[in-house]
Design a protein around this motif. Structure first.
Motif, PDB file in Angstrom:
ATOM      1  N   GLY A   1       0.805  -1.207   0.000  1.00 15.33           N
ATOM      2  CA  GLY A   1       0.000   0.000   0.000  1.00 15.33           C
ATOM      3  C   GLY A   1       0.838   1.257   0.000  1.00 15.33           C
ATOM      4  N   TRP A   2       0.390   2.228  -0.739  1.00  8.14           N
ATOM      5  CA  TRP A   2       1.041   3.535  -0.795  1.00  8.14           C
ATOM      6  C   TRP A   2       0.927   4.182   0.577  1.00  8.14           C
ATOM      7  N   GLY A   3       2.048   4.480   1.193  1.00 10.12           N
ATOM      8  CA  GLY A   3       2.022   5.109   2.509  1.00 10.12           C
ATOM      9  C   GLY A   3       1.857   4.154   3.672  1.00 10.12           C
ATOM     10  N   GLU A   4       2.042   2.869   3.436  1.00  8.71           N
ATOM     11  CA  GLU A   4       1.903   1.884   4.513  1.00  8.71           C
ATOM     12  C   GLU A   4       3.269   1.291   4.873  1.00  8.71           C
ATOM     13  N   GLY A   5       3.414   0.937   6.142  1.00 10.39           N
ATOM     14  CA  GLY A   5       4.687   0.415   6.625  1.00 10.39           C
ATOM     15  C   GLY A   5       4.497  -0.794   7.533  1.00 10.39           C
ATOM     16  N   TRP A   6       5.554  -1.122   8.283  1.00  9.36           N
ATOM     17  CA  TRP A   6       5.468  -2.221   9.243  1.00  9.36           C
ATOM     18  C   TRP A   6       4.312  -1.991  10.212  1.00  9.36           C
ATOM     19  N   LEU A   7       4.137  -0.728  10.633  1.00  6.42           N
ATOM     20  CA  LEU A   7       3.081  -0.363  11.560  1.00  6.42           C
ATOM     21  C   LEU A   7       1.710  -0.778  11.040  1.00  6.42           C
ATOM     22  N   HIS A   8       1.501  -0.608   9.734  1.00  7.41           N
ATOM     23  CA  HIS A   8       0.199  -0.882   9.138  1.00  7.41           C
ATOM     24  C   HIS A   8       0.026  -2.351   8.764  1.00  7.41           C
ATOM     25  N   MET A   9       1.111  -2.981   8.362  1.00 10.47           N
ATOM     26  CA  MET A   9       1.016  -4.356   7.867  1.00 10.47           C
ATOM     27  C   MET A   9       1.002  -5.405   8.975  1.00 10.47           C
ATOM     28  N   ALA A  10       1.596  -5.101  10.131  1.00  9.93           N
ATOM     29  CA  ALA A  10       1.618  -6.092  11.210  1.00  9.93           C
ATOM     30  C   ALA A  10       0.214  -6.561  11.601  1.00  9.93           C
ATOM     31  N   PRO A  11      -0.767  -5.662  11.697  1.00  4.93           N
ATOM     32  CA  PRO A  11      -2.115  -6.148  12.051  1.00  4.93           C
ATOM     33  C   PRO A  11      -2.835  -6.875  10.917  1.00  4.93           C
ATOM     34  N   LEU A  12      -2.343  -6.753   9.697  1.00  2.42           N
ATOM     35  CA  LEU A  12      -3.016  -7.342   8.541  1.00  2.42           C
ATOM     36  C   LEU A  12      -2.425  -8.672   8.093  1.00  2.42           C
ATOM     37  N   ILE A  13      -1.186  -8.943   8.507  1.00  2.00           N
ATOM     38  CA  ILE A  13      -0.453 -10.028   7.860  1.00  2.00           C
ATOM     39  C   ILE A  13      -1.007 -11.406   8.192  1.00  2.00           C
ATOM     40  N   ALA A  14      -1.507 -11.618   9.394  1.00  2.00           N
ATOM     41  CA  ALA A  14      -1.993 -12.956   9.755  1.00  2.00           C
ATOM     42  C   ALA A  14      -3.146 -13.373   8.843  1.00  2.00           C
ATOM     43  N   GLU A  15      -4.124 -12.512   8.688  1.00  2.00           N
ATOM     44  CA  GLU A  15      -5.270 -12.847   7.842  1.00  2.00           C
ATOM     45  C   GLU A  15      -4.841 -13.024   6.393  1.00  2.00           C
ATOM     46  N   ALA A  16      -3.933 -12.161   5.928  1.00  2.00           N
ATOM     47  CA  ALA A  16      -3.471 -12.265   4.549  1.00  2.00           C
ATOM     48  C   ALA A  16      -2.743 -13.583   4.302  1.00  2.00           C
TER      49      ALA A  16
ATOM     50  N   TYR B   1       6.089   7.870  11.150  1.00  2.00           N
ATOM     51  CA  TYR B   1       5.351   7.253  12.239  1.00  2.00           C
ATOM     52  C   TYR B   1       6.190   6.835  13.436  1.00  2.00           C
ATOM     53  N   THR B   2       7.287   6.142  13.222  1.00  2.00           N
ATOM     54  CA  THR B   2       8.017   5.536  14.330  1.00  2.00           C
ATOM     55  C   THR B   2       9.518   5.708  14.136  1.00  2.00           C
ATOM     56  N   ASN B   3      10.243   5.716  15.250  1.00  2.00           N
ATOM     57  CA  ASN B   3      11.698   5.778  15.144  1.00  2.00           C
ATOM     58  C   ASN B   3      12.253   4.380  14.865  1.00  2.00           C
ATOM     59  N   ALA B   4      13.554   4.268  14.777  1.00  2.00           N
ATOM     60  CA  ALA B   4      14.176   3.000  14.391  1.00  2.00           C
ATOM     61  C   ALA B   4      13.835   1.889  15.372  1.00  2.00           C
ATOM     62  N   GLU B   5      13.895   2.189  16.661  1.00  2.00           N
ATOM     63  CA  GLU B   5      13.633   1.157  17.671  1.00  2.00           C
ATOM     64  C   GLU B   5      12.166   0.718  17.645  1.00  2.00           C
ATOM     65  N   GLN B   6      11.267   1.662  17.534  1.00  2.00           N
ATOM     66  CA  GLN B   6       9.841   1.328  17.463  1.00  2.00           C
ATOM     67  C   GLN B   6       9.518   0.528  16.200  1.00  2.00           C
ATOM     68  N   THR B   7      10.145   0.913  15.108  1.00  2.00           N
ATOM     69  CA  THR B   7       9.926   0.194  13.851  1.00  2.00           C
ATOM     70  C   THR B   7      10.414  -1.240  13.966  1.00  2.00           C
ATOM     71  N   ALA B   8      11.556  -1.431  14.617  1.00  2.00           N
ATOM     72  CA  ALA B   8      12.081  -2.784  14.802  1.00  2.00           C
ATOM     73  C   ALA B   8      11.141  -3.627  15.656  1.00  2.00           C
ATOM     74  N   GLU B   9      10.481  -3.019  16.629  1.00  2.00           N
ATOM     75  CA  GLU B   9       9.493  -3.756  17.427  1.00  2.00           C
ATOM     76  C   GLU B   9       8.312  -4.189  16.565  1.00  2.00           C
ATOM     77  N   ASN B  10       7.926  -3.336  15.612  1.00  2.00           N
ATOM     78  CA  ASN B  10       6.837  -3.704  14.710  1.00  2.00           C
ATOM     79  C   ASN B  10       7.250  -4.819  13.748  1.00  2.00           C
ATOM     80  N   VAL B  11       8.531  -4.893  13.423  1.00  2.00           N
ATOM     81  CA  VAL B  11       9.027  -6.030  12.640  1.00  2.00           C
ATOM     82  C   VAL B  11       8.790  -7.324  13.410  1.00  2.00           C
ATOM     83  N   ARG B  12       9.144  -7.304  14.682  1.00  2.00           N
ATOM     84  CA  ARG B  12       8.984  -8.507  15.515  1.00  2.00           C
ATOM     85  C   ARG B  12       7.505  -8.889  15.634  1.00  2.00           C
ATOM     86  N   SER B  13       6.642  -7.898  15.768  1.00  2.00           N
ATOM     87  CA  SER B  13       5.212  -8.163  15.832  1.00  2.00           C
ATOM     88  C   SER B  13       4.714  -8.767  14.521  1.00  2.00           C
ATOM     89  N   PHE B  14       5.183  -8.237  13.418  1.00  2.00           N
ATOM     90  CA  PHE B  14       4.814  -8.742  12.090  1.00  2.00           C
ATOM     91  C   PHE B  14       5.188 -10.218  11.958  1.00  2.00           C
TER      92      PHE B  14
END
Length: 225
Positions: A71-86, A107-120
């Motif tokens: 998605g245009w303008g979407e990142g780890w923050l947006h995809m982590a909640p969507l990935i399981a269903e997809a 949206y997020t700094n490097a550390e916060q983004t890395a946490e969203n990677v782990r959630s994803f």
């Protein structure tokens, strides 16, 4: 049937009139991978800049499986909640992930983004405990060339991404960190300092193809020009 799911931001969804790196990778795998495969995902459109919405089907060549989760303008923050269903609905075997620039930019700094990677990763494995992932580090864009603080965030995140990929890797659900295209030039390989043109599409496709070939013997290394 090996089922790949491209997951990404504007560089992955692409915009009206483009081939996208997804198409370039499809063409490469058709030439070099011997088994049946397809692309899966809940979306298949391109972004229409005139409508400011992902409503276009105007691929430069639509003759390939256009499914994706990008998605245009979407990142780890947006995809982590969507990935399981997809993953569950698409029965994805391999995720091809290119995310992070939007997160760091807005949206997020490097550390916060890395946490969203782990959630994803956790969410994806919840849907398929054997899912495999190839993850591309953030390709610095034109903003990083003039904004030193942003450039530092990109570098910091890529370091954290490498650590997360190593920490989370496991035999039944392996993770591969793709190498950044070593010849990627934002002036030659993008049309605006961020989004890939044709040569940029080939270089991003090549990064994924090389990781698949070197890491898991899927296909061959990309024929870089």
């Amino acid at each position: 049937m090996l089922r790949f799911m491209p997951v990404g931001d504007s560089m992955t969804i692409g915009s009206a009139g483009e081939h996208t790196w997804r198409y370039r990778l499809w063409q490469h795998l058709c030439r070099t991978y011997g088994g049946p495969f397809t692309f899966v995902g809940p979306r298949e459109t391109l972004y229409d800049k005139s409508a400011d919405a992902p409503t276009s089907h105007a691929y430069a060549d639509p003759d390939f499986p256009r499914a994706h989760l990008a998605g245009w303008g979407e990142g780890w923050l947006h995809m982590a909640p969507l990935i399981a269903e997809a993953v569950r609905e698409g029965r994805a075997d391999v995720l091809l992930v290119s995310l992070g620039l939007i997160d760091l930019g807005f949206y997020t700094n490097a550390e916060q983004t890395a946490e969203n990677v782990r959630s994803f990763v956790t969410e994806a494995r919840g849907a398929n405990p054997r899912v495999r992932m190839v993850i591309l580090p953030v390709i610095a864009n034109i903003r990083a060339a003039s904004d030193a603080a942003f450039a530092d965030q990109v570098m910091s995140f890529n370091d954290l991404l490498a650590k997360a990929t190593a920490d989370l890797d496991e035999p039944r659900s392996p993770l591969l960190l793709a190498a950044l295209p070593d010849t990627y030039d934002i002036h030659a390989d993008t049309y605006d300092g961020t989004h890939p043109n044709a040569s940029g599409e080939h270089r991003i496709a090549g990064a994924f193809a090389d990781a698949l070939a070197q890491g898991w013997g899927i296909g061959e290394e990309y024929a870089h020009t």
